[in-house]
Scaffold this motif. Sequence first.
Motif, PDB file in Angstrom:
ATOM      1  N   LEU A 194       0.873  -1.179   0.000  1.00 51.94           N
ATOM      2  CA  LEU A 194       0.000   0.000   0.000  1.00 51.94           C
ATOM      3  C   LEU A 194       0.905   1.222   0.000  1.00 51.94           C
ATOM      4  O   LEU A 194       1.472   1.595   1.032  1.00 51.94           O
ATOM      5  N   LEU A 195       1.053   1.841  -1.157  1.00 46.95           N
ATOM      6  CA  LEU A 195       2.079   2.861  -1.364  1.00 46.95           C
ATOM      7  C   LEU A 195       1.496   4.273  -1.393  1.00 46.95           C
ATOM      8  O   LEU A 195       0.419   4.507  -1.940  1.00 46.95           O
ATOM      9  N   THR A 196       2.251   5.214  -0.829  1.00 45.06           N
ATOM     10  CA  THR A 196       1.898   6.623  -0.877  1.00 45.06           C
ATOM     11  C   THR A 196       3.178   7.432  -1.014  1.00 45.06           C
ATOM     12  O   THR A 196       4.280   6.911  -0.784  1.00 45.06           O
ATOM     13  N   LEU A 197       3.051   8.683  -1.403  1.00 45.46           N
ATOM     14  CA  LEU A 197       4.199   9.579  -1.522  1.00 45.46           C
ATOM     15  C   LEU A 197       4.267  10.469  -0.282  1.00 45.46           C
ATOM     16  O   LEU A 197       3.236  10.980   0.184  1.00 45.46           O
ATOM     17  N   ILE A 219       0.589  11.271   4.483  1.00 45.47           N
ATOM     18  CA  ILE A 219      -0.169  10.163   5.061  1.00 45.47           C
ATOM     19  C   ILE A 219       0.834   9.283   5.808  1.00 45.47           C
ATOM     20  O   ILE A 219       1.709   8.681   5.203  1.00 45.47           O
ATOM     21  N   ARG A 220       0.704   9.247   7.117  1.00 45.31           N
ATOM     22  CA  ARG A 220       1.695   8.532   7.935  1.00 45.31           C
ATOM     23  C   ARG A 220       1.204   7.181   8.449  1.00 45.31           C
ATOM     24  O   ARG A 220       1.988   6.360   8.885  1.00 45.31           O
ATOM     25  N   SER A 221      -0.111   6.973   8.404  1.00 43.17           N
ATOM     26  CA  SER A 221      -0.661   5.709   8.887  1.00 43.17           C
ATOM     27  C   SER A 221      -1.894   5.363   8.073  1.00 43.17           C
ATOM     28  O   SER A 221      -2.425   6.206   7.319  1.00 43.17           O
ATOM     29  N   VAL A 222      -2.380   4.137   8.228  1.00 41.54           N
ATOM     30  CA  VAL A 222      -3.570   3.710   7.502  1.00 41.54           C
ATOM     31  C   VAL A 222      -4.778   4.565   7.879  1.00 41.54           C
ATOM     32  O   VAL A 222      -5.607   4.895   7.036  1.00 41.54           O
ATOM     33  N   TYR A 268      -6.215  -7.213  -0.691  1.00 41.19           N
ATOM     34  CA  TYR A 268      -5.123  -6.795   0.183  1.00 41.19           C
ATOM     35  C   TYR A 268      -5.465  -5.488   0.892  1.00 41.19           C
ATOM     36  O   TYR A 268      -5.253  -5.352   2.105  1.00 41.19           O
ATOM     37  N   PHE A 269      -5.996  -4.511   0.152  1.00 36.85           N
ATOM     38  CA  PHE A 269      -6.334  -3.227   0.771  1.00 36.85           C
ATOM     39  C   PHE A 269      -7.358  -3.406   1.887  1.00 36.85           C
ATOM     40  O   PHE A 269      -7.193  -2.860   2.983  1.00 36.85           O
ATOM     41  N   ASP A 270      -8.405  -4.163   1.623  1.00 32.89           N
ATOM     42  CA  ASP A 270      -9.421  -4.394   2.654  1.00 32.89           C
ATOM     43  C   ASP A 270      -8.828  -5.122   3.858  1.00 32.89           C
ATOM     44  O   ASP A 270      -9.195  -4.847   5.007  1.00 32.89           O
ATOM     45  N   SER A 271      -7.889  -6.042   3.607  1.00 34.60           N
ATOM     46  CA  SER A 271      -7.248  -6.774   4.696  1.00 34.60           C
ATOM     47  C   SER A 271      -6.375  -5.857   5.546  1.00 34.60           C
ATOM     48  O   SER A 271      -6.321  -5.993   6.775  1.00 34.60           O
ATOM     49  N   VAL A 272      -5.704  -4.913   4.892  1.00 32.36           N
ATOM     50  CA  VAL A 272      -4.877  -3.950   5.629  1.00 32.36           C
ATOM     51  C   VAL A 272      -5.754  -3.064   6.505  1.00 32.36           C
ATOM     52  O   VAL A 272      -5.405  -2.767   7.664  1.00 32.36           O
ATOM     53  N   LEU A 293       2.538   1.771   3.446  1.00 32.61           N
ATOM     54  CA  LEU A 293       1.652   1.749   4.611  1.00 32.61           C
ATOM     55  C   LEU A 293       1.145   0.344   4.921  1.00 32.61           C
ATOM     56  O   LEU A 293       0.459   0.149   5.918  1.00 32.61           O
ATOM     57  N   GLY A 294       1.472  -0.590   4.054  1.00 27.05           N
ATOM     58  CA  GLY A 294       0.927  -1.939   4.168  1.00 27.05           C
ATOM     59  C   GLY A 294       1.519  -2.728   5.318  1.00 27.05           C
ATOM     60  O   GLY A 294       2.442  -2.293   6.003  1.00 27.05           O
ATOM     61  N   THR A 295       0.969  -3.909   5.491  1.00 25.74           N
ATOM     62  CA  THR A 295       1.378  -4.801   6.576  1.00 25.74           C
ATOM     63  C   THR A 295       1.890  -6.099   5.975  1.00 25.74           C
ATOM     64  O   THR A 295       1.128  -6.841   5.339  1.00 25.74           O
ATOM     65  N   LYS A 296       3.164  -6.382   6.158  1.00 26.81           N
ATOM     66  CA  LYS A 296       3.741  -7.616   5.649  1.00 26.81           C
ATOM     67  C   LYS A 296       3.093  -8.812   6.342  1.00 26.81           C
ATOM     68  O   LYS A 296       2.911  -8.831   7.550  1.00 26.81           O
ATOM     69  N   GLY A 297       2.727  -9.806   5.541  1.00 29.63           N
ATOM     70  CA  GLY A 297       2.158 -11.025   6.097  1.00 29.63           C
ATOM     71  C   GLY A 297       0.653 -11.030   6.205  1.00 29.63           C
ATOM     72  O   GLY A 297       0.063 -12.065   6.511  1.00 29.63           O
ATOM     73  N   VAL A 298       0.000  -9.881   5.941  1.00 31.52           N
ATOM     74  CA  VAL A 298      -1.455  -9.845   6.056  1.00 31.52           C
ATOM     75  C   VAL A 298      -2.109 -10.602   4.896  1.00 31.52           C
ATOM     76  O   VAL A 298      -3.267 -11.013   4.980  1.00 31.52           O
ATOM     77  N   TYR A 299      -1.347 -10.800   3.839  1.00 37.05           N
ATOM     78  CA  TYR A 299      -1.860 -11.527   2.676  1.00 37.05           C
ATOM     79  C   TYR A 299      -0.759 -12.403   2.112  1.00 37.05           C
ATOM     80  O   TYR A 299       0.369 -11.939   1.911  1.00 37.05           O
ATOM     81  N   GLN A 300      -1.048 -13.674   1.875  1.00 34.73           N
ATOM     82  CA  GLN A 300      -0.085 -14.628   1.335  1.00 34.73           C
ATOM     83  C   GLN A 300      -0.425 -14.876  -0.133  1.00 34.73           C
ATOM     84  O   GLN A 300      -1.363 -15.610  -0.453  1.00 34.73           O
ATOM     85  N   LEU A 301       0.327 -14.256  -1.015  1.00 36.94           N
ATOM     86  CA  LEU A 301       0.141 -14.465  -2.440  1.00 36.94           C
ATOM     87  C   LEU A 301       0.720 -15.812  -2.855  1.00 36.94           C
ATOM     88  O   LEU A 301       1.795 -16.198  -2.395  1.00 36.94           O
ATOM     89  N   SER A 302       0.019 -16.517  -3.712  1.00 37.50           N
ATOM     90  CA  SER A 302       0.597 -17.714  -4.331  1.00 37.50           C
ATOM     91  C   SER A 302       0.383 -17.625  -5.832  1.00 37.50           C
ATOM     92  O   SER A 302      -0.616 -17.060  -6.300  1.00 37.50           O
TER      93      SER A 302
END
Length: 332
Positions: free
Chosen positions: A124-127, A132-135, A154-158, A212-221
Amino acid sequence: MPILNNKKMAFGGFVLLLCTVIVGVIIGIAPNTKLSSSKIKIGVSVTPLSSPFLVAEQLGLFKQLGLDVTLYPCSGGAACTQLMLDRSVDYATASESVVMFQSFARDDLSLIVSFVESDNDLKLLTLNPVNIRSVLDLAGKKVGIIKGSASEFYFDSVLISNNAQHIEVEKVYLQPKELVPSLLSYRVDAISAWEPMGFEADLLSVAEVSNLGTKGVYQLSFNLIARSPYLEFVGDEPVRLLRALDMSIEWINSNPESALTLIAKRLEIPLNQVQWSWDDYLFRLSLGNSLLSNLQLQSRWALESGHVSGSPPDFRELFYSYPLQQAVALRN
């Protein structure tokens, strides 16, 4: 145009030597052994996630197992799957999200194997100038998203993982090629994107990019799929295909630096682009409960979000496990 082409690629003598070692030691097949030829076409997403296929092609592993394989480039799993459904290719590579959505629409898909996983491919990327410092700071902001895809899941999961599902966010639905330009031009305040879009944003942006994302909140395969009717008439072709991928993965894991170089040259991208996400990839053949749970979780999300309707499929019926069982038995 197929990925496979007639250009001679100079990877050095080590590839030939390692190929010989693989053939003689790992495969256990004598050089003059003849296997029945099987000509197949595979839709492959143009990304380092597809490394097992690209390495198997370059080291000649498909040919050693009697497979005449042509790899067709696709800009993502949805495009690869469509090629397969149109019968332009026999197999396709796709994320579990694509498999999940297609399973609501049809009942003739078979999921043969998962060949790579990543818990950090989506971001979840921002400039930084957007401040924007947090979700939670996304309240009232515009977020670029690819509708009904892993990007949106992924966005909804974050949001849920940050206890921010209650905030008002304007989802701006875009095509994959539009995400990074929209972020860099400030048409949106953030994007939910998969690689290599994170690399591209970091490379092209004058401003600093924050995740801003959270590593591990979604496991892509990434998975290999085919139409069930096709598999009924191809004999041991899928077993040989998985055997080639298994040996390719063994070579990748044993020779990471050589694999990085090979993939960069094969995809004609800078080495640092491959390195960007390489440590996040877990290459292995699997078809188990983790993937099943992920499909079930995403199907519930898709139903609750209104992306699909009806009863959820029994994803266990999608799993075509015989080729993997046989490929593993040949490994031991």
